[in-house]
Scaffold this motif. Structure first.
Motif, PDB file in Angstrom:
ATOM      1  N   SER A  54      15.152 -12.746 -33.733  1.00 61.64           N
ATOM      2  CA  SER A  54      13.812 -13.216 -33.410  1.00 61.64           C
ATOM      3  C   SER A  54      13.793 -14.732 -33.219  1.00 61.64           C
ATOM      4  CB  SER A  54      12.837 -12.811 -34.518  1.00 61.64           C
ATOM      5  OG  SER A  54      11.595 -13.437 -34.348  1.00 61.64           O
ATOM      6  N   THR A  55      14.473 -15.441 -34.102  1.00 68.83           N
ATOM      7  CA  THR A  55      14.528 -16.895 -34.004  1.00 68.83           C
ATOM      8  C   THR A  55      15.261 -17.336 -32.743  1.00 68.83           C
ATOM      9  OG1 THR A  55      14.502 -17.085 -36.408  1.00 68.83           O
ATOM     10  CG2 THR A  55      15.276 -18.992 -35.174  1.00 68.83           C
TER      11      THR A  55
ATOM     12  N   TRP B 180       6.206 -18.630 -29.764  1.00 68.54           N
ATOM     13  CA  TRP B 180       5.437 -18.663 -31.009  1.00 68.54           C
ATOM     14  C   TRP B 180       5.652 -17.409 -31.837  1.00 68.54           C
ATOM     15  CZ3 TRP B 180       3.175 -22.492 -33.454  1.00 68.54           C
ATOM     16  CH2 TRP B 180       2.855 -23.637 -32.740  1.00 68.54           C
ATOM     17  N   ALA B 181       5.697 -16.256 -31.189  1.00 71.90           N
ATOM     18  CA  ALA B 181       5.902 -15.002 -31.914  1.00 71.90           C
ATOM     19  C   ALA B 181       7.306 -14.946 -32.515  1.00 71.90           C
ATOM     20  CB  ALA B 181       5.680 -13.813 -30.983  1.00 71.90           C
TER      21      ALA B 181
ATOM     22  N   GLY C 190       7.502 -17.496 -35.280  1.00 70.01           N
ATOM     23  CA  GLY C 190       6.538 -17.266 -36.346  1.00 70.01           C
ATOM     24  C   GLY C 190       6.893 -16.096 -37.253  1.00 70.01           C
ATOM     25  N   LEU C 191       7.610 -15.117 -36.720  1.00 68.88           N
ATOM     26  CA  LEU C 191       7.965 -13.941 -37.514  1.00 68.88           C
ATOM     27  C   LEU C 191       8.751 -14.301 -38.774  1.00 68.88           C
ATOM     28  CD1 LEU C 191       7.963 -10.853 -37.847  1.00 68.88           C
ATOM     29  CD2 LEU C 191      10.083 -10.835 -36.517  1.00 68.88           C
TER      30      LEU C 191
ATOM     31  N   VAL D  11       8.700 -17.021 -40.451  1.00 77.44           N
ATOM     32  CA  VAL D  11       7.791 -17.747 -41.340  1.00 77.44           C
ATOM     33  C   VAL D  11       6.852 -16.780 -42.050  1.00 77.44           C
ATOM     34  CG1 VAL D  11       5.953 -19.477 -41.418  1.00 77.44           C
ATOM     35  CG2 VAL D  11       7.933 -19.839 -39.951  1.00 77.44           C
ATOM     36  N   VAL D  12       6.338 -15.808 -41.317  1.00 77.11           N
ATOM     37  CA  VAL D  12       5.437 -14.814 -41.910  1.00 77.11           C
ATOM     38  C   VAL D  12       6.173 -13.975 -42.951  1.00 77.11           C
ATOM     39  CG1 VAL D  12       4.098 -12.734 -41.399  1.00 77.11           C
ATOM     40  CG2 VAL D  12       3.889 -14.747 -39.941  1.00 77.11           C
ATOM     41  N   VAL D  13       7.379 -13.533 -42.641  1.00 76.76           N
ATOM     42  CA  VAL D  13       8.157 -12.727 -43.583  1.00 76.76           C
ATOM     43  C   VAL D  13       8.488 -13.538 -44.832  1.00 76.76           C
ATOM     44  CG1 VAL D  13      10.362 -11.542 -43.930  1.00 76.76           C
ATOM     45  CG2 VAL D  13       9.079 -11.198 -41.823  1.00 76.76           C
TER      46      VAL D  13
ATOM     47  N   GLY E 257       6.838 -16.117 -46.051  1.00 72.30           N
ATOM     48  CA  GLY E 257       5.599 -16.314 -46.803  1.00 72.30           C
ATOM     49  C   GLY E 257       5.191 -15.075 -47.565  1.00 72.30           C
ATOM     50  N   TYR E 258       5.360 -13.920 -46.936  1.00 72.06           N
ATOM     51  CA  TYR E 258       5.035 -12.660 -47.598  1.00 72.06           C
ATOM     52  C   TYR E 258       5.904 -12.464 -48.831  1.00 72.06           C
ATOM     53  CZ  TYR E 258       4.710  -7.622 -48.300  1.00 72.06           C
ATOM     54  OH  TYR E 258       4.535  -6.383 -48.848  1.00 72.06           O
ATOM     55  N   LYS E 259       7.190 -12.733 -48.690  1.00 66.67           N
ATOM     56  CA  LYS E 259       8.101 -12.546 -49.819  1.00 66.67           C
ATOM     57  C   LYS E 259       7.855 -13.591 -50.916  1.00 66.67           C
ATOM     58  CE  LYS E 259      10.811  -9.392 -49.552  1.00 66.67           C
ATOM     59  NZ  LYS E 259      10.512  -8.110 -50.160  1.00 66.67           N
TER      60      LYS E 259
END
Length: 56
Positions: A14-15, A34-35, A38-39, A41-43, A45-47
């Motif tokens: 993804s990166t 961005w997608a 951003g993926l 970063v979202v993962v 943050g979730y963890k």
């Protein structure tokens, strides 16, 4: 594929695709950039905020 490596490989892919879209494309490619960037970063943050824990 082993479960240990599936998420890191997905995030690396993804990166890489997000960086390539940002470098080589313009317009709609910016959304892919961005997608893709951003993926991870979202993962992360979730963890960090207490996502699901593995059993055991």
């Amino acid at each position: 594929m082993n479960g240990t490596w599936s998420w890191p490989l997905l995030l690396a892919l993804s990166t890489g695709l997000g960086l390539a879209a940002g470098i080589f494309g313009d317009g709609p490619w910016d959304w892919f950039c961005w997608a893709g960037l951003g993926l991870p970063v979202v993962v992360a943050g979730y963890k960090l905020l207490g996502g699901r824990r593995p059993p055991g």
